[in-house]
Design an enzyme around this catalytic site. Structure first.
Site, PDB file in Angstrom:
ATOM      1  N   MET A  20       0.850  -1.195   0.000  1.00  0.00           N
ATOM      2  CA  MET A  20       0.000   0.000   0.000  1.00  0.00           C
ATOM      3  C   MET A  20       0.880   1.238   0.000  1.00  0.00           C
ATOM      4  O   MET A  20       1.680   1.435   0.918  1.00  0.00           O
ATOM      5  CB  MET A  20      -0.945  -0.010   1.218  1.00  0.00           C
ATOM      6  CG  MET A  20      -2.004  -1.104   1.148  1.00  0.00           C
ATOM      7  SD  MET A  20      -3.027  -1.223   2.636  1.00  0.00           S
ATOM      8  CE  MET A  20      -1.932  -2.143   3.733  1.00  0.00           C
ATOM      9  N   CYS A 102      -2.875  -1.771  -9.894  1.00  0.00           N
ATOM     10  CA  CYS A 102      -3.117  -0.397  -9.461  1.00  0.00           C
ATOM     11  C   CYS A 102      -3.783   0.409 -10.575  1.00  0.00           C
ATOM     12  O   CYS A 102      -3.281   0.443 -11.700  1.00  0.00           O
ATOM     13  CB  CYS A 102      -1.812   0.272  -9.052  1.00  0.00           C
ATOM     14  SG  CYS A 102      -2.034   1.979  -8.475  1.00  0.00           S
ATOM     15  N   GLY A 214      -9.206  -8.575  -1.604  1.00  0.00           N
ATOM     16  CA  GLY A 214     -10.359  -7.723  -1.849  1.00  0.00           C
ATOM     17  C   GLY A 214     -11.508  -8.045  -0.918  1.00  0.00           C
ATOM     18  O   GLY A 214     -12.049  -9.147  -0.949  1.00  0.00           O
ATOM     19  N   ARG A 237      -6.329  -2.805   3.747  1.00  0.00           N
ATOM     20  CA  ARG A 237      -6.619  -1.747   4.715  1.00  0.00           C
ATOM     21  C   ARG A 237      -7.053  -2.244   6.083  1.00  0.00           C
ATOM     22  O   ARG A 237      -6.781  -1.614   7.098  1.00  0.00           O
ATOM     23  CB  ARG A 237      -7.638  -0.775   4.113  1.00  0.00           C
ATOM     24  CG  ARG A 237      -6.909   0.214   3.219  1.00  0.00           C
ATOM     25  CD  ARG A 237      -7.689   0.734   2.059  1.00  0.00           C
ATOM     26  NE  ARG A 237      -6.831   1.634   1.306  1.00  0.00           N
ATOM     27  CZ  ARG A 237      -5.882   1.233   0.460  1.00  0.00           C
ATOM     28  NH1 ARG A 237      -5.667  -0.046   0.254  1.00  0.00           N
ATOM     29  NH2 ARG A 237      -5.131   2.122  -0.164  1.00  0.00           N
TER      30      ARG A 237
END
Length: 341
Positions: A20, A102, A214, A237
Site C-alpha cells: 500500500m 493499481c 479484496g 486496509r
C-alpha cells in the site's frame, strides 16, 4: 529485534499484508512483524525506472526483522524489470512481485499497473524476463479485468499466460478496475467483488498458487478462504487500520504456532526500534503513525491515537510518549483479545 524468519515463502503467503503506497514502508513492516512472525509482508510499489534509471537504491532498504518480505515492482519494460528484480533479490527480498492491479492515473500514464490487464502478452514477457534474472519467486498481483473486459474470459487467459511465463503465485484482487471515471479509492470499493470467479480459477489452475484479495475484513474471513482451498489470502486496509485484529492471533490460528501477542506487548516491542530510528535522525511519527489502530475497539483507543497523532510530530518526541499513550488504554483480558482477533 533480530528475526531469522526467512522461511518458505509459500507457507508465509497463507496471510499477506498488501502493498500500500505511503503506508507499507519499512517502519510499518517492522511493526507488523512484531504482531506476526509468519505473515508475508510487502513493500510499497517501487517502479523499475526509479531503481534502474533513477538509482533510488534507498527504496530497497529494509530491516532484517521484516523477513519474509516481498518487493513489489511497477513497470512494463521486460529488460528494465529484470534488472530491477535482480537489484531487489540482491538487496535480500524473498519474493519479487509485479503490480498489474493499481488503477491510478499516474500509474496508467507510466504504462503499468491495472492497464496491463489489456496487454497480457507483455505481462508474460515481463514475468519471463524477471524469472530469468532471479532465483527467488516471481509473483503477480492483478485484477479480474478492467473496464468493459469480460472477467470470465480475461482472467483464465491471463492466469494461463502467467503460469507459462514462470510466475509461481498470482494474487487476484477480486474486482475489476475502472481506468476512467473512478478514483483509486473508489476502485477499491465500487466495482463489485467476485470471489466466486476467483474460486473457480483456483479449481481450474490447480498447479498455480492463487491467493485472493479484496473485501477481506477479518481473520475469520482469512481462515474461510484458506478452507476453500486458496493458497493464501492478502489483506490490505483492514490489516493497516486494525492490525491486531488481523495479525495478532494469526501465527497461532493460521500457522499452528503457540504464540499470541497482546497489543501492549506489541507496542513495547517497538520501543528498541523507535530508539534506533531516532538515533539515526528519524522522527517518532514516522513509526507511530503506523501504530494508531493497534487498540481499535478498546476503551482508551481514541486517547491513544490522539496522544500519538498530536505529540509524535513535536521536536524531541520519543519513546516516553508511547508509554504515556499506553497508560490511556484500559486493561484488557488477554483471552478477550484472542477472541477479538
Amino acid at each position: 529485534m533480530k528475526n531469522e524468519n526467512k522461511s518458505n515463502i509459500g507457507a508465509a503467503s497463507r496471510l499477506a499484508v498488501a502493498p500500500m503506497m505511503d503506508w507499507t514502508d519499512s517502519a510499518c513492516r517492522v511493526f507488523h512483524r512484531v504482531l506476526s512472525r509468519r505473515a508475508l509482508l510487502y513493500s510499497e510499489m517501487v517502479t523499475s525506472a526509479a531503481l534502474v534509471r533513477g538509482g533510488a537504491v534507498h527504496l530497497l532498504r529494509h530491516d532484517p526483522s521484516e523477513h519474509p518480505v516481498a518487493l513489489q515492482l511497477g513497470g512494463s519494460d521486460p529488460a528494465e524489470l529484470a534488472q530491477a528484480a535482480r537489484m531487489g533479490a540482491e538487496a535480500g527480498f524473498d519474493e519479487i512481485n509485479l503490480n498489474v492491479g493499481c488503477p491510478s492515473d499516474r500509474v496508467q500514464s507510466g504504462c503499468f499497473g491495472a492497464v496491463l490487464m489489456t496487454r497480457p502478452e507483455l505481462v508474460a514477457d515481463c514475468v519471463a524476463a524477471m524469472r530469468g534474472a532471479v532465483s527467488v519467486p516471481v509473483t503477480v498481483k492483478c485484477r479480474i479485468g478492467v473496464d468493459d473486459q469480460d472477467p470470465e474470459a480475461v482472467l483464465p487467459d491471463f492466469l494461463s499466460r502467467m503460469r507459462a511465463a514462470g510466475a509461481s503465485h498470482v494474487i487476484v484482487h477480486a474486482r475489476k478496475a475502472w481506468l476512467q471515471g473512478l478514483s483509486p479509492k473508489a476502485n477499491r470499493e465500487v466495482p463489485p467483488l467476485d470471489h466466486d470467479l476467483v474460486r473457480r480459477m483456483r479449481l481450474e489452475f490447480p498447479d498455480l498458487a492463487i491467493s485472493i484479495n479484496g473485501g477481506v475484513e477479518s481473520l475469520d474471513a482469512v481462515a474461510g478462504f484458506l478452507a476453500d482451498g486458496f493458497d493464501g489470502v492478502m489483506v490490505g486496509r483492514a490489516a493497516y487500520h486494525r492490525p491486531f485484529d488481523i495479525l495478532g492471533a494469526a501465527d497461532a490460528r493460521l500457522y499452528g504456532e503457540d504464540r499470541v501477542i497482546t497489543p501492549e506487548a506489541a507496542a513495547r516491542a517497538m520501543l528498541p526500534y523507535i530508539e534506533r530510528h531516532l538515533a539515526e535522525g528519524g522522527r517518532l511519527h514516522q513509526v507511530t503513525r503506523h501504530m494508531l489502530g493497534l487498540f481499535a475497539g478498546r476503551p482508551g483507543a481514541r486517547r491513544w491515537r490522539q496522544l500519538l497523532s498530536e505529540g509524535a510530530t513535536r521536536p524531541g518526541a520519543g519513546p516516553e510518549l508511547v508509554e504515556r499513550a499506553l497508560a490511556q488504554v484500559a486493561p484488557a483480558d488477554p483471552a478477550a483479545e484472542v477472541r477479538r482477533a
